[in-house]
Every structure is written in structure tokens, then in C-alpha cells.
Design an enzyme around this catalytic site. Structure first.
Site, mmCIF file in Angstrom:
data_model
loop_
_atom_site.group_PDB
_atom_site.id
_atom_site.type_symbol
_atom_site.label_atom_id
_atom_site.label_comp_id
_atom_site.label_asym_id
_atom_site.label_seq_id
_atom_site.Cartn_x
_atom_site.Cartn_y
_atom_site.Cartn_z
ATOM 1 N N GLU A 163 -19.021 8.474 9.766
ATOM 2 C CA GLU A 163 -18.301 7.481 10.579
ATOM 3 C C GLU A 163 -17.428 8.175 11.628
ATOM 4 O O GLU A 163 -17.333 7.725 12.780
ATOM 5 C CB GLU A 163 -17.442 6.563 9.693
ATOM 6 N N SER B 158 -19.826 0.476 -1.554
ATOM 7 C CA SER B 158 -21.273 0.702 -1.518
ATOM 8 C C SER B 158 -21.918 0.658 -2.905
ATOM 9 O O SER B 158 -23.102 0.965 -3.050
ATOM 10 C CB SER B 158 -21.556 2.063 -0.860
HETATM 11 O O1 0CH Z 1 -16.905 4.992 2.361
HETATM 12 P P1 0CH Z 1 -17.916 5.597 3.227
HETATM 13 O O2 0CH Z 1 -17.581 5.464 4.686
HETATM 14 O O3 0CH Z 1 -18.223 7.034 2.892
HETATM 15 O O4 0CH Z 1 -19.291 4.794 3.095
HETATM 16 P P2 0CH Z 1 -19.997 3.994 1.938
HETATM 17 O O5 0CH Z 1 -19.630 4.501 0.607
HETATM 18 O O6 0CH Z 1 -21.437 3.966 2.287
HETATM 19 O O7 0CH Z 1 -19.396 2.530 2.042
HETATM 20 C C1 0CH Z 1 -19.714 1.680 3.075
HETATM 21 C C2 0CH Z 1 -18.855 1.873 4.280
HETATM 22 C C3 0CH Z 1 -19.680 2.026 5.509
HETATM 23 C C4 0CH Z 1 -18.902 2.223 6.786
HETATM 24 O O8 0CH Z 1 -17.613 1.752 6.790
#
Ligand code: 0CH
Ligand code: SF4
Length: 316
Positions: free
Chosen positions: A131, A273
Site C-alpha cells: 500500500e 483479510s
Molecule cells: O493490512 P494489510 O494492508 O497488510 O492488508 P490485508 O491484510 O490484505 O488487509 C486488507 C487491507 C487492504 C488494503 O487496505
């Protein structure tokens, strides 16, 4: 054998956010529309279970666009990409779908707007995180300065202290970021930026929920991946809020049962996620070993939903 009692504080909100939900749906829609293989630049979200599930349906995960053929569709991950990436895809006449979370895109637009107004940009984020790379990549190389800590603020070399703006990664620690913003404002009183920072609703809410349960927990588990920024922040928040044993687990098989020996109260949450099915798996692993009483602790209600593009763009 009688099982020991265990109070299980289940944090809410936890798990999937609107941006993750949308990004996964975009890959599924692309597979339905164009068939396999659909290429995905970077893990669509940082979760092995999600990635493996999409691989099984025909998604192929790569790190860079040059690993994709010209004649197959490619999806950009929820974390966002530097401007050069869609530019290269367009130049190669590839079909591409951008699954960047709208809340990350909003930060991209902020950075561009400030730069257009002649302000030098400072980004608060983690070096090397996709990001951060994506947001800094909205402007030409070297145009955005990165600060990761309060200490970095003292060292940052700016062109003109009177013409500065800042943006942040969306998944940072709310409290650590407040300290960095305060340090920036103390050193550069004219700096402009968002009202507080650019941390999204989902990150903020998950951290608040952890703060509410952590002081009552002997241990707290965060379901999430080691490369998931927002999940790692939840572990730190739990420790800072008074739960000495806080750990990330990807699956129930990661639970260190010996370290949990003798606990009476456990907290469980999940990064943005992590799918709910993995949270269930972890909860059920505790039900197998303890006499569990689940207490849901809900500190906010979420009703954010992002539209998935109704029609994915046809090849040119
Ligand atoms: O927390 P990060 O950004 O490492 O990403 P993730 O675990 O894939 O969670 C989703 C957030 C995606 C961008 O904000
Ligand atoms: Fe979007 Fe926030 Fe989810 Fe990232 S964590 S995908 S910014 S809603």
C-alpha cells in the site's frame, strides 16, 4: 475428563472489511467472465486461505506485471498499485481490473491533489508494504517522503517547511500514528493533511474492539497472516492494552496450546483479510478442549459496503 472453563471474548467488529469483500468478489467475477487463468498482481488480500481458494478456481498470483501474458486479464490487489502499473497494462493493451479498496484510492487522490497544489508530500507508512509503494507511486519517484516512526520526523529533509502535506497508510496503529502526526505538526506547523489521518473505519474499529477486551484477557489471538499489516497492528494493540500474551495465528494448527496452559479468559479477533470460517475453526478448537462460554463484545456496528463494478471491462 472435565474440561476447564474458559471465557472467550469474541471481538466485534472483526474479520473481513468492505474493501476485502469487494476485492475477492472482483477476482471471482473476472474468473466467471473470462475463465481461467486470471492473473492477480500480488495477493488479492494478505491471506493464504483466500489466495489458495482463488488459485483452486484458476487465479494465478504474481508479484509483477511482467510475469503476466498480454492476452490474459489481470486484477490489481486491494492494497493499490503505483500509477506506472495500470499505465504499463494499458500500453500492453491488457485487460485489467483494479481491485484497490476505494478508501485506498481516496488517499491516492489526496496525494495527487496536494502535489497539484504545489505541496511536498510526506507519507506515514511502513517501508516496502504494497500500500505504501502504491500510494507513494501516485507521484514521480522521490516526490513522496516516507516516515515510519516519531524518530523519523526529526530526520526528514523537506524542500519548504511551509508547503507540506501528509497522507497515511490505511491500516496503521491509530495511537502510534497520532504520535507521528503530532510530531509532524510540532516540527512543521503549516503541514496540511486529513482531519486526523487516513486510517480506515475497519482498522479503527478492529483496534477499538481489541482495546475493549484485552484488559480482561489472559491471552488474545488474532486470526491473520504474518504479512497482514492491519492484523499485526491488532497484536500490538492487544499487548499495549494490557494483554501480555497476544499472538497472530493463521489457522487452528498454529495455536500454541502449551503457552495457553492455565488461562481462564481468552480474546479472539481477526484482521480485515481473515475469513470468518477461520475464526470459527479457531473458536471450535477451543470448544474441543475447554468448557467455553462465548461473550461477544461489540464496540461498533459496520454497514459499509462497496459496489463491485457491475460489468468488468471487455478486452479492447
Ligand atoms: O493490512 P494489510 O494492508 O497488510 O492488508 P490485508 O491484510 O490484505 O488487509 C486488507 C487491507 C487492504 C488494503 O487496505
Ligand atoms: Fe479498505 Fe480499510 Fe479494508 Fe483496507 S482495511 S481494504 S482500506 S476497508
Amino acid at each position: 475428563m472435565t474440561r476447564s472453563p474458559l471465557i472467550l471474548y469474541l471481538a466485534a467488529p472483526r474479520g473481513f472489511c468492505a474493501g476485502v469483500d469487494r476485492a475477492i468478489k472482483i477476482v471471482e467475477m473476472a474468473l466467471e467472465k473470462w475463465g481461467a487463468p486470471v492473473f492477480v498482481r500480488h495477493e488479492i488480500v494478505h491471506n493464504k486461505f483466500v489466495v489458495d481458494g482463488l488459485k483452486a478456481k484458476g487465479a494465478v498470483f504474481v508479484e509483477e506485471l511482467d510475469e503476466c501474458p498480454d492476452d490474459r486479464p489481470v486484477v490489481f490487489s486491494a492494497h493499490g498499485v503505483p500509477k506506472a502499473v495500470p499505465a504499463e497494462a494499458a500500453q500492453r493493451e491488457m485487460v485489467y481490473v483494479d481491485a484497490t479498496c476505494p478508501l485506498v484510492s481516496k488517499v491516492h487522490i489526496e496525494a495527487e491533489r496536494h502535489a497539484a497544489n504545489g505541496l511536498q508530500m510526506i507519507m506515514i507508512g511502513h517501508a516496502g508494504h504494497p500500500e505504501t509503494i502504491g500510494t507513494m507511486g501516485q507521484l514521480p519517484p522521490g516526490e513522496v517522503l516516507l516516515v515510519e516512526t516519531v524518530d523519523d520526523v526529526a530526520d526528514v529533509q523537506v524542500r519548504d517547511p511551509a508547503r507540506l502535506a501528509f497522507v497515511t497508510q490505511t491500516t496503521l496503529s491509530v495511537d502510534d500514528t497520532a504520535d507521528i502526526v503530532a510530531a509532524l505538526q510540532a516540527r512543521f506547523p503549516a503541514i496540511v493533511g486529513p482531519h486526523k489521518e487516513d486510517i480506515c473505519y475497519a482498522t479503527t474499529n478492529r483496534q477499538e474492539a481489541v482495546k475493549a477486551i484485552a484488559p480482561d484477557c489472559d491471552a488474545l489471538l488474532v486470526v491473520g497472516a504474518p504479512n497482514s499489516s492491519n492484523s499485526k497492528r491488532l497484536v500490538e494493540v492487544a499487548r499495549k492494552a494490557g494483554c501480555a500474551y497476544a499472538q497472530l495465528v493463521q489457522r487452528a494448527t498454529d495455536i500454541d496450546w502449551r503457552a495457553l496452559d492455565g488461562i481462564g479468559a481468552l480474546g479472539i479477533t481477526a484482521g480485515a483479510s481473515a475469513p470468518e470460517v477461520l475464526i470459527d475453526e479457531v473458536v471450535n478448537a477451543f470448544r474441543d478442549r475447554y468448557d467455553v462460554t462465548v461473550k461477544l463484545v461489540e464496540t461498533a456496528q459496520e454497514n459499509v459496503e462497496f459496489k463491485v463494478p457491475r460489468v468488468l471491462r471487455e478486452p479492447a
